[in-house]
Design a protein around this motif. Structure first.
Motif, PDB file in Angstrom:
ATOM      1  N   VAL A  22       1.985 -10.365   2.390  1.00  0.00           N
ATOM      2  CA  VAL A  22       1.273  -9.142   2.007  1.00  0.00           C
ATOM      3  C   VAL A  22       1.099  -9.119   0.488  1.00  0.00           C
ATOM      4  CG1 VAL A  22       3.362  -7.711   1.816  1.00  0.00           C
ATOM      5  CG2 VAL A  22       1.157  -6.625   2.295  1.00  0.00           C
ATOM      6  N   ALA A  23      -0.042  -8.599   0.053  1.00  0.00           N
ATOM      7  CA  ALA A  23      -0.322  -8.438  -1.380  1.00  0.00           C
ATOM      8  C   ALA A  23      -1.189  -7.201  -1.571  1.00  0.00           C
ATOM      9  CB  ALA A  23      -1.046  -9.662  -1.929  1.00  0.00           C
ATOM     10  N   ILE A  24      -1.019  -6.535  -2.688  1.00  0.00           N
ATOM     11  CA  ILE A  24      -1.882  -5.422  -3.081  1.00  0.00           C
ATOM     12  C   ILE A  24      -2.813  -5.959  -4.161  1.00  0.00           C
ATOM     13  CG2 ILE A  24      -1.996  -3.141  -4.152  1.00  0.00           C
ATOM     14  CD1 ILE A  24       0.846  -2.642  -3.031  1.00  0.00           C
ATOM     15  N   LEU A  25      -4.117  -5.885  -3.913  1.00  0.00           N
ATOM     16  CA  LEU A  25      -5.092  -6.380  -4.881  1.00  0.00           C
ATOM     17  C   LEU A  25      -5.683  -5.264  -5.733  1.00  0.00           C
ATOM     18  CD1 LEU A  25      -6.928  -8.978  -2.605  1.00  0.00           C
ATOM     19  CD2 LEU A  25      -4.969  -9.327  -4.126  1.00  0.00           C
ATOM     20  N   SER A  26      -5.776  -4.059  -5.169  1.00  0.00           N
ATOM     21  CA  SER A  26      -6.344  -2.931  -5.899  1.00  0.00           C
ATOM     22  C   SER A  26      -5.673  -1.645  -5.446  1.00  0.00           C
ATOM     23  CB  SER A  26      -7.855  -2.848  -5.648  1.00  0.00           C
ATOM     24  OG  SER A  26      -8.397  -1.737  -6.316  1.00  0.00           O
ATOM     25  N   GLY A  47      -4.328  -9.578  11.443  1.00  0.00           N
ATOM     26  CA  GLY A  47      -3.915  -8.866  12.644  1.00  0.00           C
ATOM     27  C   GLY A  47      -2.668  -8.027  12.500  1.00  0.00           C
ATOM     28  N   SER A  48      -2.125  -7.935  11.304  1.00  0.00           N
ATOM     29  CA  SER A  48      -0.896  -7.167  11.114  1.00  0.00           C
ATOM     30  C   SER A  48      -1.213  -5.738  10.664  1.00  0.00           C
ATOM     31  CB  SER A  48       0.022  -7.849  10.095  1.00  0.00           C
ATOM     32  OG  SER A  48      -0.612  -7.976   8.846  1.00  0.00           O
ATOM     33  N   THR A  49      -0.223  -4.872  10.810  1.00  0.00           N
ATOM     34  CA  THR A  49      -0.329  -3.495  10.334  1.00  0.00           C
ATOM     35  C   THR A  49       0.426  -3.392   9.024  1.00  0.00           C
ATOM     36  OG1 THR A  49      -0.479  -2.633  12.580  1.00  0.00           O
ATOM     37  CG2 THR A  49       0.180  -1.078  10.857  1.00  0.00           C
ATOM     38  N   VAL A  50      -0.245  -2.879   8.000  1.00  0.00           N
ATOM     39  CA  VAL A  50       0.353  -2.714   6.678  1.00  0.00           C
ATOM     40  C   VAL A  50       0.692  -1.239   6.499  1.00  0.00           C
ATOM     41  CG1 VAL A  50      -0.008  -2.983   4.192  1.00  0.00           C
ATOM     42  CG2 VAL A  50      -1.079  -4.583   5.787  1.00  0.00           C
ATOM     43  N   THR A  51       1.936  -0.953   6.144  1.00  0.00           N
ATOM     44  CA  THR A  51       2.346   0.411   5.830  1.00  0.00           C
ATOM     45  C   THR A  51       2.387   0.544   4.318  1.00  0.00           C
ATOM     46  OG1 THR A  51       3.658   0.558   7.848  1.00  0.00           O
ATOM     47  CG2 THR A  51       4.148   2.159   6.093  1.00  0.00           C
ATOM     48  N   LEU A  52       1.606   1.476   3.797  1.00  0.00           N
ATOM     49  CA  LEU A  52       1.517   1.710   2.352  1.00  0.00           C
ATOM     50  C   LEU A  52       2.220   3.028   2.035  1.00  0.00           C
ATOM     51  CD1 LEU A  52      -2.215   0.770   2.250  1.00  0.00           C
ATOM     52  CD2 LEU A  52      -0.436  -0.494   1.050  1.00  0.00           C
ATOM     53  N   THR A  53       3.160   2.973   1.095  1.00  0.00           N
ATOM     54  CA  THR A  53       3.901   4.162   0.705  1.00  0.00           C
ATOM     55  C   THR A  53       3.763   4.354  -0.800  1.00  0.00           C
ATOM     56  OG1 THR A  53       5.478   3.752   2.486  1.00  0.00           O
ATOM     57  CG2 THR A  53       6.141   5.323   0.775  1.00  0.00           C
ATOM     58  N   THR A  79      -2.004  11.138  -8.846  1.00  0.00           N
ATOM     59  CA  THR A  79      -1.973  12.040  -9.988  1.00  0.00           C
ATOM     60  C   THR A  79      -2.012  11.235 -11.291  1.00  0.00           C
ATOM     61  OG1 THR A  79       0.448  12.043  -9.953  1.00  0.00           O
ATOM     62  CG2 THR A  79      -0.677  13.805  -8.730  1.00  0.00           C
ATOM     63  N   ALA A  80      -2.387  11.920 -12.367  1.00  0.00           N
ATOM     64  CA  ALA A  80      -2.409  11.282 -13.686  1.00  0.00           C
ATOM     65  C   ALA A  80      -0.996  10.854 -14.059  1.00  0.00           C
ATOM     66  CB  ALA A  80      -2.971  12.236 -14.724  1.00  0.00           C
ATOM     67  N   GLY A  81      -0.891   9.689 -14.692  1.00  0.00           N
ATOM     68  CA  GLY A  81       0.400   9.165 -15.106  1.00  0.00           C
ATOM     69  C   GLY A  81       0.799   7.959 -14.289  1.00  0.00           C
ATOM     70  N   PRO A  82       2.074   7.569 -14.384  1.00  0.00           N
ATOM     71  CA  PRO A  82       2.535   6.371 -13.670  1.00  0.00           C
ATOM     72  C   PRO A  82       2.598   6.603 -12.162  1.00  0.00           C
ATOM     73  CG  PRO A  82       4.273   7.247 -15.113  1.00  0.00           C
ATOM     74  CD  PRO A  82       3.092   8.141 -15.236  1.00  0.00           C
ATOM     75  N   ASN A  83       2.175   5.611 -11.412  1.00  0.00           N
ATOM     76  CA  ASN A  83       2.209   5.627  -9.951  1.00  0.00           C
ATOM     77  C   ASN A  83       2.605   4.249  -9.453  1.00  0.00           C
ATOM     78  OD1 ASN A  83       0.693   8.254  -8.801  1.00  0.00           O
ATOM     79  ND2 ASN A  83      -0.279   7.627 -10.712  1.00  0.00           N
ATOM     80  N   SER A  84       3.047   4.189  -8.211  1.00  0.00           N
ATOM     81  CA  SER A  84       3.279   2.895  -7.582  1.00  0.00           C
ATOM     82  C   SER A  84       3.005   3.011  -6.088  1.00  0.00           C
ATOM     83  CB  SER A  84       4.702   2.391  -7.819  1.00  0.00           C
ATOM     84  OG  SER A  84       5.639   3.223  -7.166  1.00  0.00           O
ATOM     85  N   VAL A  85       2.667   1.883  -5.498  1.00  0.00           N
ATOM     86  CA  VAL A  85       2.449   1.795  -4.067  1.00  0.00           C
ATOM     87  C   VAL A  85       3.212   0.576  -3.571  1.00  0.00           C
ATOM     88  CG1 VAL A  85       0.763   1.391  -2.234  1.00  0.00           C
ATOM     89  CG2 VAL A  85       0.169   2.859  -4.155  1.00  0.00           C
ATOM     90  N   THR A  86       3.898   0.739  -2.448  1.00  0.00           N
ATOM     91  CA  THR A  86       4.582  -0.376  -1.802  1.00  0.00           C
ATOM     92  C   THR A  86       3.872  -0.667  -0.487  1.00  0.00           C
ATOM     93  OG1 THR A  86       6.703   0.267  -2.758  1.00  0.00           O
ATOM     94  CG2 THR A  86       6.778  -1.177  -0.832  1.00  0.00           C
ATOM     95  N   ALA A  87       3.548  -1.924  -0.258  1.00  0.00           N
ATOM     96  CA  ALA A  87       2.942  -2.366   0.995  1.00  0.00           C
ATOM     97  C   ALA A  87       3.996  -3.158   1.758  1.00  0.00           C
ATOM     98  CB  ALA A  87       1.731  -3.246   0.723  1.00  0.00           C
ATOM     99  N   ALA A  88       4.195  -2.823   3.028  1.00  0.00           N
ATOM    100  CA  ALA A  88       5.189  -3.529   3.843  1.00  0.00           C
ATOM    101  C   ALA A  88       4.565  -3.975   5.157  1.00  0.00           C
ATOM    102  CB  ALA A  88       6.390  -2.634   4.109  1.00  0.00           C
ATOM    103  N   VAL A  89       4.934  -5.175   5.600  1.00  0.00           N
ATOM    104  CA  VAL A  89       4.467  -5.754   6.859  1.00  0.00           C
ATOM    105  C   VAL A  89       5.671  -6.368   7.552  1.00  0.00           C
ATOM    106  CG1 VAL A  89       2.980  -7.494   7.907  1.00  0.00           C
ATOM    107  CG2 VAL A  89       2.207  -6.284   5.898  1.00  0.00           C
ATOM    108  N   THR A  96       8.131  -8.341   4.908  1.00  0.00           N
ATOM    109  CA  THR A  96       7.734  -8.703   3.557  1.00  0.00           C
ATOM    110  C   THR A  96       7.120  -7.472   2.905  1.00  0.00           C
ATOM    111  OG1 THR A  96       7.256 -10.957   4.274  1.00  0.00           O
ATOM    112  CG2 THR A  96       6.298 -10.271   2.180  1.00  0.00           C
ATOM    113  N   SER A  97       7.350  -7.295   1.616  1.00  0.00           N
ATOM    114  CA  SER A  97       6.731  -6.174   0.919  1.00  0.00           C
ATOM    115  C   SER A  97       6.230  -6.610  -0.450  1.00  0.00           C
ATOM    116  CB  SER A  97       7.706  -5.005   0.781  1.00  0.00           C
ATOM    117  OG  SER A  97       8.821  -5.373   0.004  1.00  0.00           O
ATOM    118  N   ALA A  98       5.307  -5.816  -0.971  1.00  0.00           N
ATOM    119  CA  ALA A  98       4.756  -6.030  -2.309  1.00  0.00           C
ATOM    120  C   ALA A  98       4.627  -4.671  -2.971  1.00  0.00           C
ATOM    121  CB  ALA A  98       3.389  -6.710  -2.226  1.00  0.00           C
ATOM    122  N   VAL A  99       4.721  -4.638  -4.294  1.00  0.00           N
ATOM    123  CA  VAL A  99       4.603  -3.385  -5.037  1.00  0.00           C
ATOM    124  C   VAL A  99       3.561  -3.527  -6.114  1.00  0.00           C
ATOM    125  CG1 VAL A  99       5.812  -1.727  -6.511  1.00  0.00           C
ATOM    126  CG2 VAL A  99       7.050  -2.825  -4.634  1.00  0.00           C
TER     127      VAL A  99
END
Length: 108
Positions: A22-26, A47-53, A79-89, A96-99
């Motif tokens: 899994v990878a986050i591109l945008s 074919g996998s399901t990605v959970t984004l948090t 929101t404005a300011g720092p954010n993050s997203v975690t993708a997990a499969v 596997t996860s990516a941030v």
């Protein structure tokens, strides 16, 4: 097992399952994004399901297509300011996860 007729053997086979990818591109990691960003896209095992948090606790899921691409829209913009997203499969081979960590600019 052996009997008076002779011995027999049982065969057991196993199929190895590789952990998913899994990878986050945008939004890309360590970038500044304009106000209003709510879509996250990337690639994962086809074919996998990605959970984004998101760092604010919101969560969405996306199904990858046959080439492994996915895209999901969060219900509200980041929101404005720092954010993050975690993708997990997950699959039988593991999880596997990516941030991606990014900063959203204030609206003009």
């Amino acid at each position: 097992a052996c009997t008076s007729a002779g011995c027999s053997t049982a065969n057991t086979s196993f199929v190895a399952v590789a952990p998913p990818s899994v990878a986050i591109l945008s939004p890309a990691d360590n970038t500044t994004q304009p106000a209003g960003v709510s879509v996250v896209s990337g690639t994962a095992t086809p074919g996998s399901t990605v959970t984004l948090t998101a760092s604010n606790g919101n969560s969405v899921t996306a199904l990858t297509n046959n080439t492994g691409s996915y895209s999901a829209t969060f219900p509200t913009a980041f929101t404005a300011g720092p954010n993050s997203v975690t993708a997990a499969v997950s699959n039988p081979g593991g999880t596997t996860s990516a941030v991606s960590t990014f900063t959203v600019t204030n609206p003009l």
